[in-house]
Design an enzyme around this catalytic site. Structure first.
Site, PDB file in Angstrom:
ATOM      1  N   SER A 131      41.734  41.343  23.199  1.00 16.01           N
ATOM      2  CA  SER A 131      42.427  42.376  23.971  1.00 16.01           C
ATOM      3  C   SER A 131      43.432  41.706  24.911  1.00 16.01           C
ATOM      4  O   SER A 131      44.318  40.995  24.456  1.00 16.01           O
ATOM      5  CB  SER A 131      41.407  43.222  24.732  1.00 16.01           C
ATOM      6  OG  SER A 131      42.014  44.370  25.277  1.00 16.01           O
ATOM      7  N   GLU A 148      40.048  50.466  16.480  1.00  6.55           N
ATOM      8  CA  GLU A 148      40.223  49.985  17.848  1.00  6.55           C
ATOM      9  C   GLU A 148      40.263  51.117  18.878  1.00  6.55           C
ATOM     10  O   GLU A 148      39.668  51.038  19.956  1.00  6.55           O
ATOM     11  CB  GLU A 148      41.543  49.197  17.951  1.00  6.55           C
ATOM     12  CG  GLU A 148      41.642  47.975  17.067  1.00  6.55           C
ATOM     13  CD  GLU A 148      41.102  46.716  17.727  1.00  6.55           C
ATOM     14  OE1 GLU A 148      40.523  46.820  18.828  1.00  6.55           O
ATOM     15  OE2 GLU A 148      41.269  45.644  17.135  1.00  6.55           O
ATOM     16  N   HIS A 174      37.226  48.808  19.350  1.00  3.96           N
ATOM     17  CA  HIS A 174      37.775  47.665  20.084  1.00  3.96           C
ATOM     18  C   HIS A 174      36.631  46.944  20.804  1.00  3.96           C
ATOM     19  O   HIS A 174      35.690  47.582  21.283  1.00  3.96           O
ATOM     20  CB  HIS A 174      38.774  48.216  21.105  1.00  3.96           C
ATOM     21  CG  HIS A 174      39.548  47.208  21.882  1.00  3.96           C
ATOM     22  ND1 HIS A 174      40.510  46.400  21.322  1.00  3.96           N
ATOM     23  CD2 HIS A 174      39.534  46.894  23.217  1.00  3.96           C
ATOM     24  CE1 HIS A 174      41.055  45.638  22.256  1.00  3.96           C
ATOM     25  NE2 HIS A 174      40.467  45.913  23.417  1.00  3.96           N
TER      26      HIS A 174
END
Length: 560
Positions: free
Chosen positions: A271, A384, A484
Site C-alpha cells: 500500500s 483490493e 487489500h
C-alpha cells in the site's frame, strides 16, 4: 574423660566406708578402675574417629567450595557468552536485544535524532553516539498520525526515527540477505511495529535479516515549505522519505554486525509502503542503498506538484493563524493541534517533486533512470477495494443486480460503462454483479497502475520484473473476496496457521528467494517466468498456485 576421673575419685573416697562395712573388696575396686580405664580408652578411640570424620568433612567442604567457585566462574562465562549473543556494537553505540521465537530481536533502535522543535520539517540527522548499552527490547515511538488507519494504542511522538531488526544470529559473518519493510497506511499513518509486520518467522524461515522502520508521516513528513521558507527548509516536502534514506544508510553501515549483507538489500512494502518503494526507486540519494524492490498493492507513479504542495502549506498556515514569516512558530505548534489543522483542510500530503531529492515523477511519463537496474517484483490483490469498503463501514452487497451494477458505475464512468462491464463479463462469465463491481474498482485503482509501472520499468532498463496476483478468497469475509492488505500476513508467514500454512510457506519462500538472488522461484511452486510485454506472465497466488499468461488481457484494454 573428666567424668571417669571423678568417678574414680569418688570410689576412693568411698573405700573406707565400703571397707568398714565389708561391702566391697580390693579386687572389686581394681575391676571398677580397669573398666574405667577401658571406657577412657574407648572414648579416646571414638574421639579420634570423630576427628577423622570431621577432617573428611572439612575436605569435602573444601572441595564443594572449590566446585562452587568453578561453577560460578562457568556461570559468569556463560552469562558473558549469552549477553554477547544479545549485544551488538553499532556505529553509535551498543544495543541489547532479546530472543523472540527462534531468532534474535532488536527493537526501537534509533537511527536518527529527534525531529521535534527546530528539527521539525527538516532533513533528518544521524543519531548521536550514546554511552553504555541501549535496551533494544521494546518498540520505539510511532510517528504522530490520525485517521482510520492510524496505529492504535501506541506511543506517538517526534522522536520516531527508530527501526527493528530480526536476525537468526549476530556477529557470525552470516552475509544474510536483508529485507527492509516499509509499512502501509499511505503517507499519513502506520508503523513498522505493527504485529503483522513482526519479522521473526520470516527471518527464521529464510535465514534472512528483516528490518522494519518508523519515519515521519503526514504534515511532519511531507509539508512542502521550500518556496515559503527558502533554503533552510529544502527537503521539507520529502522529509519522510529522507528518513527512510537515512535508515537505509544505517543498514549499510551496521547490518553486517547483525548477520546481514549490506550489499544484498531488498526494500519491500505494501500500500503506502509500496508507493514509498516506488518513490525510492526515483531518488538519487537512495541509489545503491538497496538492490532489489518489491511493490505490493501500492504502485506510485507520480509525486505532488510543487505548486499544489505550496498551496496546501499556505492553507495550513492560514488555518493555524500564522504568517509565512512565522515558520519558527510552526515548528513549535503542539502535535495534536497540527493534526487537527490538517484534518480541517483539503489536500494530500505525500512526496513532492521538488526537483532535487525527487527530480521527477517516479514512473510518469517514464520510469526514473535510477530504477533501471533494480530487479522488481510487483502485484496486487484481486479485490483490493473491499478493504476500503470495510474501513468505511460499507456493507457487502452480494445480491446486487446487473442494473444496480450499471447504475453505480455510470456515476463515474458514463458512456464507458457498457464496455467496461462487457469486458469483465467476458473475462469471467460466472462472476456475479457484486463480484464484477469489486473487481472492476480494484483493477481501476490498483492493478492497472501496477501493470503500467511494471511495463514502464521494463522499457527503462533490463533488470527483470515479476508480476503476481493474490487471489485467495478471504474465509473470514467471503463476500469481500481478496481484500487489500490480506497478502501481508502470508508474506511474513504470520497467518493464524503459520508455520504450517501452505500458502504462507509458498509466498514467504518466494519473497525470500527474490531477496536472496533476484529470482523468486523455489521448489515449492510452479516456475515463475519474468514479465514481458508479449506474455505478461503473472503468478496467481492461491492453493494451488499457477502461472497465467496475459491474465484478463482484454479487461486491461478498457482502461487504456
Amino acid at each position: 574423660m573428666k567424668r571417669i576421673v571423678l568417678f574414680g575419685i569418688t570410689l576412693l573416697l568411698m573405700v573406707p566406708l565400703f571397707t568398714s562395712c565389708n561391702a566391697i573388696s580390693q579386687e572389686d575396686i581394681d575391676a571398677i578402675l580397669a573398666e574405667a580405664d577401658a571406657a577412657d580408652a574407648q572414648a579416646e578411640t571414638l574421639q579420634g574417629q570423630i576427628d577423622t570424620v570431621q577432617s573428611l568433612l572439612d575436605a569435602v567442604q573444601s572441595d564443594l567450595d572449590d566446585a562452587q567457585s568453578d561453577l560460578d566462574d562457568v556461570n559468569a562465562e556463560l552469562a558473558e557468552i549469552e549477553e554477547s549473543l544479545y549485544i551488538v556494537n553499532t556505529n553509535a553505540g551498543k544495543v541489547r536485544g532479546t530472543t523472540e521465537k527462534d531468532v534474535l530481536a532488536f527493537k526501537g533502535i534509533h537511527y536518527g535524532e529527534s525531529t521535534e522543535g527546530s528539527a521539525r520539517f527538516l532533513p533528518p540527522q544521524s543519531v548521536e553516539p550514546w554511552e553504555g548499552v541501549f535496551d533494544a527490547t521494546e518498540y520505539g515511538q510511532t510517528a504522530p498520525q490520525y485517521g482510520s488507519l492510524a496505529t492504535p494504542d501506541v506511543n506517538q511522538g517526534e522522536d520516531c526515527l527508530v527501526l527493528n531488526v530480526w536476525t537468526p544470529a549476530v556477529g557470525d559473518g552470516g552475509e544474510r540477505p536483508v529485507m527492509v519493510w516499509l509499512h502501509g497506511g499511505g503517507y499519513a499513518s502506520g508503523s513498522g511495529s505493527e504485529a503483522t509486520y513482526n519479522g521473526a518467522n520470516l527471518a527464521d524461515r529464510g535465514d534472512v535479516v528483516v528490518v522494519t522502520i518508523n519515519h515521519r508521516l503526514n504534515v511532519f513528513g511531507y509539508l512542502y515549505l521550500d518556496e515559503i521558507g527558502g533554503e533552510e527548509f529544502t527537503g521539507s516536502g520529502m522529509a519522510g522519505m529522507l528518513d527512510i534514506v537515512l535508515a537505509l544508510e544505517w543498514v549499510r553501515d551496521n547490518i553486517e554486525a547483525f548477520g546481514g549483507d549490506p550489499d544484498n538489500v531488498t526494500i519491500f512494502g505494501e500500500s503506502g509502503g509500496g508507493a514509498k518503494v516506488s518513490t525510492l526507486l526515483a531518488m538519487p540519494s537512495a541509489e545503491g542503498l538497496f538492490h532489489k524492490a518489491i511493490v505490493q498493492s501500492g504502485p506510485g507513479l507520480t509525486g505532488v506538484d510543487p505548486d499544489d504542495a505550496t498551496a496546501y502549506a499556505e492553507s495550513l498556515l492560514e488555518e493555524l493563524g500564522l504568517g509565512a514569516d512565522e515558520l519558527d512558530q510552526l515548528q513549535q505548534v503542539p502535535i495534536q493541534e497540527m493534526l487537527d489543522a490538517i484534518g480541517a483542510i483539503t489536500g494530500s500530503l505525500s512526496p513532492v517533486v521538488d526537483g532535487y531529492y525527487l527530480p521527477a515523477n517516479p514512473f510518469t511519463p517514464v520510469a526514473a533512470p535510477t530504477a533501471a537496474n533494480v530487479p522488481l517484483m510487483i502485484g496486487t490483490n484481486h479485490d483490493e477495494i473491499t478493504f476500503m469498503m470495510m474501513m468505511a463501514g460499507t456493507p457487502a452487497d452480494p445480491d446486487m443486480t446487473e442494473e444496480e451494477l450499471r447504475e453505480r458505475l455510470a456515476e463515474t464512468h458514463g458512456d464507458n460503462t457498457d464496455d467496461i462491464i462487457a469486458a469483465y463479463q467476458n473475462a469471467d462469465p460466472e462472476a456475479t454483479p457484486w463480484q464484477l463491481y469489486i473487481w472492476i474498482l480494484s483493477d481501476e485503482y490498483f492493478r492497472r497502475y501496477s501493470v503500467i509501472l511494471a511495463e514502464r520499468k521494463m522499457e527503462g532498463g533490463t533488470a527483470p520484473v515479476y508480476m503476481y496476483l493474490f487471489t485467495k478468497q478471504s474465509e473470514r469475509y467471503p463476500d469481500f473476496g481478496t481484500p487489500h492488505f490480506m497478502e501481508v500476513a502470508y508474506v511474513f508467514d504470520n497467518t493464524a496457521d503459520s508455520p504450517n500454512d501452505a500458502l504462507a510457506t509458498i509466498m514467504s519462500k518466494a519473497w525470500i528467494a527474490f531477496a536472496r538472488s533476484g529470482d523468486p522461484n523455489h521448489a515449492g511452486m510452479p516456475t515463475w517466468e519474468p514479465y514481458t510485454l508479449d506474455d505478461r506472465a503473472t503468478m496467481f497466488f492461491d492453493i494451488p498456485c499457477q502461472l497465467v499468461l496475459n491474465p484478463y488481457g482484454d479487461v486491461l484494454e478498457v482502461w487504456e
